[in-house]
Design a protein around this motif. Structure first.
Motif, PDB file in Angstrom:
ATOM      1  N   TYR A 110       0.831  -1.208   0.000  1.00 21.72           N
ATOM      2  CA  TYR A 110       0.000   0.000   0.000  1.00 21.72           C
ATOM      3  C   TYR A 110       0.863   1.253   0.000  1.00 21.72           C
ATOM      4  N   VAL A 111       1.892   1.249   0.828  1.00 20.67           N
ATOM      5  CA  VAL A 111       2.771   2.413   0.937  1.00 20.67           C
ATOM      6  C   VAL A 111       3.517   2.644  -0.383  1.00 20.67           C
ATOM      7  N   MET A 112       3.975   1.570  -1.018  1.00 19.32           N
ATOM      8  CA  MET A 112       4.648   1.697  -2.309  1.00 19.32           C
ATOM      9  C   MET A 112       3.675   2.214  -3.376  1.00 19.32           C
ATOM     10  N   TYR A 113       2.450   1.735  -3.327  1.00 18.75           N
ATOM     11  CA  TYR A 113       1.412   2.198  -4.247  1.00 18.75           C
ATOM     12  C   TYR A 113       1.148   3.687  -4.044  1.00 18.75           C
ATOM     13  N   MET A 114       1.067   4.110  -2.787  1.00 13.37           N
ATOM     14  CA  MET A 114       0.840   5.520  -2.488  1.00 13.37           C
ATOM     15  C   MET A 114       1.985   6.387  -2.992  1.00 13.37           C
ATOM     16  N   ARG A 115       3.196   5.859  -2.961  1.00 11.61           N
ATOM     17  CA  ARG A 115       4.333   6.638  -3.464  1.00 11.61           C
ATOM     18  C   ARG A 115       4.143   6.939  -4.953  1.00 11.61           C
ATOM     19  N   PHE A 150       5.548   2.329  -9.477  1.00  6.89           N
ATOM     20  CA  PHE A 150       4.587   1.274  -9.812  1.00  6.89           C
ATOM     21  C   PHE A 150       5.310   0.018 -10.319  1.00  6.89           C
ATOM     22  N   THR A 151       6.406   0.216 -11.040  1.00  2.00           N
ATOM     23  CA  THR A 151       7.203  -0.929 -11.499  1.00  2.00           C
ATOM     24  C   THR A 151       7.748  -1.709 -10.313  1.00  2.00           C
ATOM     25  N   SER A 152       8.253  -0.989  -9.310  1.00  2.00           N
ATOM     26  CA  SER A 152       8.786  -1.637  -8.100  1.00  2.00           C
ATOM     27  C   SER A 152       7.695  -2.392  -7.368  1.00  2.00           C
ATOM     28  N   LEU A 153       6.504  -1.801  -7.312  1.00  2.00           N
ATOM     29  CA  LEU A 153       5.373  -2.459  -6.644  1.00  2.00           C
ATOM     30  C   LEU A 153       5.041  -3.775  -7.336  1.00  2.00           C
ATOM     31  N   LEU A 154       4.947  -3.739  -8.666  1.00  2.00           N
ATOM     32  CA  LEU A 154       4.584  -4.947  -9.415  1.00  2.00           C
ATOM     33  C   LEU A 154       5.665  -6.014  -9.322  1.00  2.00           C
ATOM     34  N   PHE A 157       5.420  -7.102  -5.394  1.00  2.00           N
ATOM     35  CA  PHE A 157       4.109  -7.620  -4.966  1.00  2.00           C
ATOM     36  C   PHE A 157       3.206  -7.807  -6.191  1.00  2.00           C
ATOM     37  N   PRO A 158       3.522  -8.772  -7.038  1.00  2.00           N
ATOM     38  CA  PRO A 158       2.726  -8.958  -8.267  1.00  2.00           C
ATOM     39  C   PRO A 158       1.264  -9.296  -8.009  1.00  2.00           C
ATOM     40  N   ASP A 159       0.969  -9.866  -6.849  1.00  2.00           N
ATOM     41  CA  ASP A 159      -0.407 -10.258  -6.536  1.00  2.00           C
ATOM     42  C   ASP A 159      -1.099  -9.264  -5.612  1.00  2.00           C
ATOM     43  N   SER A 160      -0.520  -8.113  -5.419  1.00  2.00           N
ATOM     44  CA  SER A 160      -1.127  -7.098  -4.558  1.00  2.00           C
ATOM     45  C   SER A 160      -2.470  -6.645  -5.116  1.00  2.00           C
ATOM     46  N   LYS A 161      -3.368  -6.262  -4.239  1.00  2.00           N
ATOM     47  CA  LYS A 161      -4.675  -5.767  -4.692  1.00  2.00           C
ATOM     48  C   LYS A 161      -4.562  -4.414  -5.377  1.00  2.00           C
ATOM     49  N   MET A 170       0.335   2.960 -15.222  1.00  2.00           N
ATOM     50  CA  MET A 170       1.587   2.897 -15.982  1.00  2.00           C
ATOM     51  C   MET A 170       1.331   3.117 -17.470  1.00  2.00           C
ATOM     52  N   ILE A 171       0.207   2.623 -17.967  1.00  2.00           N
ATOM     53  CA  ILE A 171      -0.151   2.841 -19.371  1.00  2.00           C
ATOM     54  C   ILE A 171      -0.326   4.338 -19.640  1.00  2.00           C
ATOM     55  N   ALA A 172      -1.037   5.004 -18.730  1.00  2.00           N
ATOM     56  CA  ALA A 172      -1.254   6.446 -18.881  1.00  2.00           C
ATOM     57  C   ALA A 172       0.060   7.217 -18.778  1.00  2.00           C
ATOM     58  N   ILE A 173       0.927   6.774 -17.875  1.00  2.00           N
ATOM     59  CA  ILE A 173       2.209   7.465 -17.698  1.00  2.00           C
ATOM     60  C   ILE A 173       3.082   7.292 -18.933  1.00  2.00           C
ATOM     61  N   LYS A 174       3.044   6.115 -19.550  1.00  2.00           N
ATOM     62  CA  LYS A 174       3.841   5.907 -20.767  1.00  2.00           C
ATOM     63  C   LYS A 174       3.402   6.876 -21.871  1.00  2.00           C
TER      64      LYS A 174
END
Length: 245
Positions: A110-115, A150-154, A157-161, A170-174
């Motif tokens: 969650y914290v990584m996602y928030m970052r 987001f790359t680090s999160l995936l 934690f590939p199975d994170s909610k 990430m698609i939008a950021i690209k």
């Protein structure tokens, strides 16, 4: 008449005294001296969208109970509240502090996602977007940080909610990063710096091949190669453009 006004004023003062200090002080004191009640009050403010109030309450909680059972949750709530308030620097500082002190926390995803969310918000300009101003040429460093977050999160934690939403972001950021490269390429075209423009288009093609911006990248490459007299490269880019668009 004067007596009547005086009585009304006196009654008003009495009612005001009865309805404010003693009871409010007792409630405030009771809440402040109970970690659970204080945290519940903060949650109520968050649920109501009163983020400034929540920020103040959470800070009181963190000061009074820095090592209590709510300490980690309070820190995560502070991250969220500061994100909602747009206090980017403070929110990022809290994220980095939490990750450094709690590298194996069960809610680290969650914290990584928030970052990522915080950096993505730092990259946006709500006013310009609201009035339809395209500022693709603005500094993309925060967008790049968000993408890396987001790359680090995936990766971890590939199975994170939070993974599904992170992938969509990430698609939008690209696309955002590709637009920046195209904005620079357009600038080079105006300056007739054809090789530099072609290289920017090629960069988009190589690094953001799954974005809509590849069409414009190919067009820039064709224009630039034609200007440079590089017929083979121009023909190759044209063939790719014809096949895909």
């Amino acid at each position: 008449m004067k007596l009547r006004i005086s009585l009304l004023l006196a009654l008003s003062v009495m009612l005001s005294a009865c309805s404010s200090s003693p009871d409010e002080d007792e409630i405030t004191s009771a809440v402040l001296n109970d970690a659970a009640l204080l945290y519940e009050k903060a949650q109520g403010s968050i649920a109501a969208g009163n983020f400034s109030t929540a920020q103040s309450i959470l800070q009181q909680h963190a000061t009074r109970y820095p090592f209590g059972p709510y300490a980690h949750q309070v820190q995560m709530d502070q991250i969220y509240v500061n994100y909602k308030l747009g206090d980017i620097d403070k929110a990022l500082a809290e994220v980095d502090r939490f990750m450094q002190l709690n590298p194996n926390h069960p809610n680290l995803d969650y914290v990584m996602y928030m970052r990522g969310l915080i950096n993505q918000r730092a990259d946006s300009n709500a006013v310009q977007e609201f009035v339809g101003i395209d500022r693709s040429d603005r500094d993309p460093s925060k967008a790049e940080e968000a993408f890396n977050d987001f790359t680090s999160l995936l990766r971890r934690f590939p199975d994170s909610k939070y993974s599904a939403d992170a992938k969509q972001r990430m698609i939008a950021i690209k696309s955002r990063l590709a637009k920046y490269e195209l904005a620079v390429a357009e600038y080079y075209i105006k300056r007739k710096a054809w090789l530099a423009a072609a290289n920017r288009g090629k960069y988009v093609l190589e690094n953001f091949p799954d974005t809509p911006e590849t069409q414009r990248a190919l067009e820039i490459m064709i224009t630039s190669y034609d200007a440079l007299g590089l017929e083979e490269l121009s023909a190759s880019a044209q063939a790719t453009l014809n096949t895909n668009f």
